[in-house]
Scaffold this active site. Structure first.
Site, PDB file in Angstrom:
ATOM      1  N   GLY A 283      21.633  80.567 -27.461  1.00  0.00           N
ATOM      2  CA  GLY A 283      22.067  79.230 -27.099  1.00  0.00           C
ATOM      3  C   GLY A 283      21.207  78.098 -27.614  1.00  0.00           C
ATOM      4  O   GLY A 283      21.316  76.976 -27.120  1.00  0.00           O
TER       5      GLY A 283
ATOM      6  N   GLY B  40      23.203  74.968 -28.759  1.00  0.00           N
ATOM      7  CA  GLY B  40      23.701  74.108 -27.687  1.00  0.00           C
ATOM      8  C   GLY B  40      22.620  73.204 -27.135  1.00  0.00           C
ATOM      9  O   GLY B  40      22.854  72.022 -26.854  1.00  0.00           O
TER      10      GLY B  40
ATOM     11  N   ASN C 248      23.255  82.978 -40.962  1.00  0.00           N
ATOM     12  CA  ASN C 248      23.747  84.191 -40.314  1.00  0.00           C
ATOM     13  C   ASN C 248      24.355  83.939 -38.945  1.00  0.00           C
ATOM     14  O   ASN C 248      25.223  84.649 -38.499  1.00  0.00           O
ATOM     15  CB  ASN C 248      22.634  85.237 -40.182  1.00  0.00           C
ATOM     16  CG  ASN C 248      21.455  84.735 -39.394  1.00  0.00           C
ATOM     17  OD1 ASN C 248      21.064  83.568 -39.505  1.00  0.00           O
ATOM     18  ND2 ASN C 248      20.857  85.601 -38.603  1.00  0.00           N
ATOM     19  N   ALA C 249      23.879  82.938 -38.252  1.00  0.00           N
ATOM     20  CA  ALA C 249      24.392  82.645 -36.920  1.00  0.00           C
ATOM     21  C   ALA C 249      25.246  81.395 -37.006  1.00  0.00           C
ATOM     22  O   ALA C 249      25.318  80.736 -38.034  1.00  0.00           O
ATOM     23  CB  ALA C 249      23.233  82.444 -35.946  1.00  0.00           C
TER      24      ALA C 249
ATOM     25  N   LYS D 152      10.414  85.589 -50.355  1.00  0.00           N
ATOM     26  CA  LYS D 152       9.527  84.470 -50.012  1.00  0.00           C
ATOM     27  C   LYS D 152       8.122  85.001 -49.727  1.00  0.00           C
ATOM     28  O   LYS D 152       7.141  84.499 -50.272  1.00  0.00           O
ATOM     29  CB  LYS D 152      10.072  83.715 -48.798  1.00  0.00           C
ATOM     30  CG  LYS D 152       9.167  82.584 -48.355  1.00  0.00           C
ATOM     31  CD  LYS D 152       9.736  81.836 -47.163  1.00  0.00           C
ATOM     32  CE  LYS D 152       8.751  80.746 -46.760  1.00  0.00           C
ATOM     33  NZ  LYS D 152       9.299  79.777 -45.864  1.00  0.00           N
TER      34      LYS D 152
END
Length: 190
Positions: A14, A17, A37-38, A136
């Protein structure tokens, strides 16, 4: 005032949000790490926006920044920006020159490696995020700033792409496709 939101889990907790709530009062909303990815859903003035890379503040007219800890898939970035523009927004999103770029071979290798791990698979989204962070850390990755100089980009690709080809072909026995072509990323500079 600066507000920093850090998740203590591996995602799906979350954060987006919470960022959206605090971001309402912010001038700049920055992502300091992660990739596409999310996703996070932002509802603004009754309209719903689904984002996976662009910082949520861009929906509310804030400056959005993808910091140097982010890994950026150019296709996702431009798709999301185009979608926001098509819906009447004018997103101001800035990308750090030192953020690393997710290239086609990263996505292919992510899928191959996840399949090979079988029981040890992490359940990745196969979007190339892990392999990009590996590059990286190994100091062989391509950064956003490298895309601005075709000669630097080509030099870096000529170093890393043969390694990726050998890994896919010789270690995993994979047929090579355009994802391992040096010319595709070079076309980003035109």
């Amino acid at each position: 005032m600066t507000v920093t939101i850090v998740g203590s889990q591996l995602g799906d907790e979350g954060k987006g949000g919470v960022v959206d709530i605090y971001g309402e009062a912010a001038d700049v909303v920055v992502r300091y790490q992660g990739g596409d990815n999310a996703g996070h859903t932002v509802v603004s003035d009754g309209d719903t926006y689904k984002l996976s890379l662009v910082p949520s503040g861009a929906v509310r007219g804030k400056v959005g920044v993808l910091g140097n800890g982010c890994v950026v898939n150019p296709e996702t970035l431009f798709e999301e920006l185009d979608e926001l523009r098509s819906r009447g927004l004018d997103p101001d999103v800035r990308v750090a020159a030192r953020a690393h770029v997710i290239l086609p071979y990263h996505r292919v290798l992510d899928g191959i490696e996840e399949a090979e791990k079988a029981d040890l698979a992490a359940g990745t989204t196969k979007r190339g995020i892990g392999p990009t962070y590996e590059d990286k850390a190994g100091r062989r990755g391509i950064r956003v700033g490298d895309l601005l100089d075709p000669e630097v980009l080509r030099s870096r690709l000529e170093y890393v792409v043969p390694q990726k080809r050998a890994l896919a072909r010789d270690v995993y026995g994979t047929e090579l496709d355009d994802a391992f072509d040096i010319e595709e990323p070079v076309s980003y500079t035109h």
